[in-house]
Design an enzyme around this catalytic site. Structure first.
Site, PDB file in Angstrom:
ATOM      1  N   HIS A   1      -6.683  21.135  16.233  1.00  0.00           N
ATOM      2  CA  HIS A   1      -5.302  21.046  15.755  1.00  0.00           C
ATOM      3  C   HIS A   1      -5.096  21.917  14.514  1.00  0.00           C
ATOM      4  O   HIS A   1      -4.316  21.568  13.626  1.00  0.00           O
ATOM      5  CB  HIS A   1      -4.880  19.600  15.472  1.00  0.00           C
TER       6      HIS A   1
ATOM      7  N   ASN B   1      -9.731  20.726  23.842  1.00  0.00           N
ATOM      8  CA  ASN B   1      -8.708  20.741  24.882  1.00  0.00           C
ATOM      9  C   ASN B   1      -9.034  21.771  25.954  1.00  0.00           C
ATOM     10  O   ASN B   1      -8.840  21.524  27.155  1.00  0.00           O
ATOM     11  CB  ASN B   1      -7.339  21.045  24.279  1.00  0.00           C
TER      12      ASN B   1
ATOM     13  N   TYR C   1     -12.533  14.954  18.523  1.00  0.00           N
ATOM     14  CA  TYR C   1     -12.380  16.063  19.456  1.00  0.00           C
ATOM     15  C   TYR C   1     -13.709  16.800  19.643  1.00  0.00           C
ATOM     16  O   TYR C   1     -14.031  17.263  20.739  1.00  0.00           O
ATOM     17  CB  TYR C   1     -11.315  17.039  18.970  1.00  0.00           C
TER      18      TYR C   1
END
Length: 812
Positions: free
Chosen positions: A270, A220, A279
């Site tokens: 996460h 992210n 990811y």
């Protein structure tokens, strides 16, 4: 060769760039300086266009010719169906949320903001790419600009409050918007550029990367940095680009908790989810693009810790790629994204199609690595490509043109030799995963512990992955069975009978345990010890929302994995089963199956109890040996399901697959259930039968709630998982630990010991075997006494995080 844009069409005049600088308030007073600054941003825009559109291919050569034509067809369809209206740009993608207070419903509406910009990006690529039939089309250009202004006015602007999924506003929408801005830059007015930059600044302020926490970590964070960097490129802001570059630095160092890369090669996102294949792929690809964008500019990434990312290509990603696929055990909830309802043309996502973008990212990342790293990585990629018979990457319709061009370049590079799959074992204690590779096959084990979730669900995805961390044993062959988990496995498999798991059939609700990897078992002993070739692995299993308890062990050997279970207890009132195998046989399922030499029906569904079975064989897959005989249940069945059963955004069309399943039924209230079997991937029926008949090959030293261990004399292998201290065979441990010993023909041995509980402040291990000398030992060994036996005393192991301690000795 293909040049993805013409200089006339894309290179801006100094005056045009200066205008953009003026709108940003950054125009230097000196015109010469202004020209230099404009050229710097122009160069970055040019480079980003290359990264988006690809390079080094001919638009008239296949497979690019067909793919470009498809891009043009898609863009034409999008153009024809675009209908700007209040609350939507396309009728099927409304972003007018009638109830923004209801998060789950709002997620869909916010996702449609991303859909709008993504479709405009597709149209912009068709406008800029040669060979689409729409290259430079004036009408298409007008429609793209209309769409940009519509979305800005309607929903993505500096006055809009965020609703639904944060990702849509901070990553999905701005990434696509800024890509369009770069592609269409010379067609945008200064006012448009300023407006779109204001919108991005509103949703992605500098504070989005102010601290390395929450949704600003790992993949992210890289995505957010991409947004900030492109915002700087489009809006001519040196400060934004510098912020993006500097905000990458927290991604590089190894972490000890939470999201990121660990020294053992684990990658977590996460907080609790092993995510190398999803990811992790995004992070690797994003870093490759940003490194490439900024390389050679005044904003180049110079942080020396970026070498950790380069090292991770072989330390973290390569261990989970096998012949082009990336193993599902590190793909989180992405395993449920098979086919979306929103786009019937979308190719089904699977482990192979998740692997191919990683291969492309490795090629791109290599351009900024050392010459030696780049050459080796290209060899790895060529090997993966050439062995992916199931889903050849160069025929992957889901792979973007840019990635396709990179992989084609590797394939055509005659200086690159394909590198073979390695053999060996890798343990990843920090994400409760292991991989085992042997000539002709590979396997992976997925577990759960207090740091690693049973499974991840969220956004209505992966609703029934409950038991994927309950000791699931995946395996693939080199020229067979690579479609086992690719071919609609997840929507059709019985989720209570995943291969290798022990589970209660207590009914669980969709998404049981909570979103985003919320549920972890309160167990300590999960991990193992490995010498890099073989391993002893164990999991103290507690069932998700269940009273189930079990001790599970895997001993990973040269041509087999020996699986033991003991101490199986449960009071759920539901059947408890250990699934020996659950093979997806595809739509037809005519594979042969025999037990102790007797063939079972290949066509019609059936079920049977195999009493006293000593071995079984699935044609074209492999063999299974049950030491001493076992009672095993088997069935051949057709199972149907829909992707929407496991993913709310999945296709609603029913699909069916044939399965061949073997499982041990422990009953509804086991008090000390056990099992023992050996998996032999790729073995023939004759090889399986011979192994079963060779009763001296495997010695089960223990299979109880206290210890589990085996010895294979012909391999010089001993493996013991001490759930509690005690004596097993020639080994005595003072406390819980995992031990794996390899005795070699040259009179040496390697003893591998670990503390999976991460709790032992002292440990004594005695091996009742003559040892004349200790030739190597880690600092954790405080004393080593040799002679008629070997006594090793370890100091504090609690800080080793379950890592293997390796001791080399000369045998007496």
């Amino acid at each position: 060769m293909h040049s993805p844009w013409s200089r006339r069409a894309f290179l801006l005049t100094t005056g045009g760039s200066a205008l953009a600088l003026t709108t940003s308030g950054l125009l230097p007073s000196d015109e010469a300086e202004a020209a230099v600054a404009a050229d710097a941003y122009e160069a970055l825009r040019t480079k980003w266009r290359t990264l988006i559109l690809g390079e080094g291919f001919s638009p008239t050569a296949e497979p690019f010719k067909s793919r470009l034509a498809e891009l043009g067809t898609t863009a034409r369809e999008l153009r024809d169906t675009m209908a700007p209206a209040t609350g939507s740009l396309w009728p099927d993608a409304s972003y007018a949320d009638p109830d923004p207070d209801t998060d789950q419903e709002s997620y869909g509406y916010s996702a449609n903001v991303v859909t709008g910009y993504s479709r405009l990006s597709t149209m912009a690529q068709a406008y800029r790419q040669e060979g689409t039939g729409l290259t430079g089309d004036a009408g298409l250009k007008a429609d793209i600009l209309t769409g940009l202004d519509h979305l800005y006015t309607q929903v993505y602007n500096e006055n809009q409050a965020r609703f639904g999924n944060w990702y849509s506003w901070q990553i999905g929408a701005p990434q696509n918007l800024l890509d369009v801005c770069v592609l269409m830059y010379d067609q945008l007015s200064a006012t448009q550029v300023a407006n779109y930059c204001k919108a991005v600044d509103h949703f992605v302020p500098d504070s989005a990367v102010g601290s390395y926490t929450g949704t600003s970590t790992g993949a992210n964070r890289v995505d957010l940095c991409r947004v900030l960097a492109l915002r700087g490129v489009v809006g001519a802001s040196s400060a934004k680009i510098a912020l993006a570059r500097d905000a990458l630095s927290p991604v590089f160092p190894y972490v000890t908790t939470g999201d990121g890369l660990y020294t053992d090669g684990s990658f977590i996102q996460h907080t609790t989810v092993p995510y190398t294949g999803s990811y992790g792929s995004v992070m690797l690809g994003g870093l490759g693009m940003l490194f490439s964008l900024l390389r050679g500019s005044s904003w180049e990434v110079t942080d020396t810790k970026k070498q950790i990312i380069f090292d991770a290509v072989e330390k973290a990603w390569a261990p989970f790629i096998y012949n082009g696929l990336v193993m599902d055990g590190v793909a989180g909830r992405a395993i449920s994204r098979g086919l979306a309802t929103s786009d019937a043309k979308k190719i089904q996502a699977d482990d192979h199609r998740r692997g191919h973008p990683i291969m492309s990212a490795v090629v791109l990342l290599g351009q900024g690595a050392s010459a030696a790293e780049n050459a080796r990585w290209r060899g790895l990629v060529k090997g993966w490509m050439r062995r992916d018979y199931y889903s050849p990457p160069l025929s992957d319709a889901s792979l973007g043109l840019t990635s396709l061009a990179r992989l084609q370049g590797v394939e055509n590079d005659t200086s690159v030799a394909a590198i073979a799959e390695p053999t060996g074992h890798r343990l990843f204690p920090n994400m409760a995963r292991a991989t085992h590779r042997r000539p002709g096959w590979a396997a992976s084990i997925s577990m759960a512990d207090p740091r690693i979730t049973y499974y991840e669900t969220g956004n209505g995805e992966n609703l029934r992955g409950w038991h994927a961390g309950s000791g699931m044993l995946y395996w693939w062959g080199d020229t067979y069975a690579n479609g086992q988990y690719s071919d609609a496995f997840w929507p059709t498999v019985d989720p209570y009978r995943l291969p290798g798991i022990t589970a209660s059939r207590k009914a669980l609700a969709d998404a049981a345990g909570g979103d985003w990897g919320a549920s972890m078992p309160d167990v300590k002993w999960v991990g193992g010890a490995s010498d890099g070739q073989r391993a002893a692995i164990g999991q103290y299993l507690k069932g998700l929302q269940s009273t189930l308890r079990a001790k599970k062990s895997w001993f990973c050997l040269d041509d087999a994995i020996v699986c033991l279970g003991a101490g199986i207890v449960c009071t759920d009132g539901a059947a408890v089963e250990t699934t020996v195998e659950n093979r997806n046989l595809g739509p037809t399922g005519t594979t042969s199956f025999q037990v102790d030499g007797a063939a079972k029906p290949t066509g019609t569904p059936w079920s049977a109890t195999l009493t006293g079975a000593k071995w079984a064989h699935i044609g074209g897959h492999g063999g299974y040996v049950f030491p001493g005989g076992a009672t095993v249940k088997a069935l051949r069945e057709e199972r149907s399901g829909k992707w929407s059963d496991i993913n709310k955004g999945g296709a609603t069309t029913a699909i069916a697959r044939k399965y061949l399943t073997m499982y041990v039924d422990h009953g509804t209230a086991p008090t000390n259930g056990t099992y023992a079997y050996a998996l032999m991937p790729g073995a023939s029926a004759a090889q399986t039968a011979a192994r079963s008949a060779d009763t001296g090959w495997l010695q089960i030293l223990a299979n109880s709630d206290n210890q589990q261990g085996v010895s294979v004399p012909s391999l010089g292998f001993t493996g013991v998982n001490f759930w509690f201290g005690g004596t097993v065979g020639k080994l005595t441990a003072s406390a819980p630990c995992s031990v794996q010993i390899s005795e070699k023909s040259d009179g040496t041995a390697v003893i591998c010991v670990s503390d999976p509980m991460r709790a032992q402040t002292s440990l004594t291990l005695t091996w009742n075997r003559a040892v004349s000398a200790v030739t190597a030992k880690p600092a954790t060994v405080t004393s080593a006494v040799t002679g008629a036996s070997l006594k090793l005393t370890f100091g504090d192991l609690s800080g080793t995080k379950g890592a293997t301690q390796r001791i080399s000795v000369t045998l007496g």
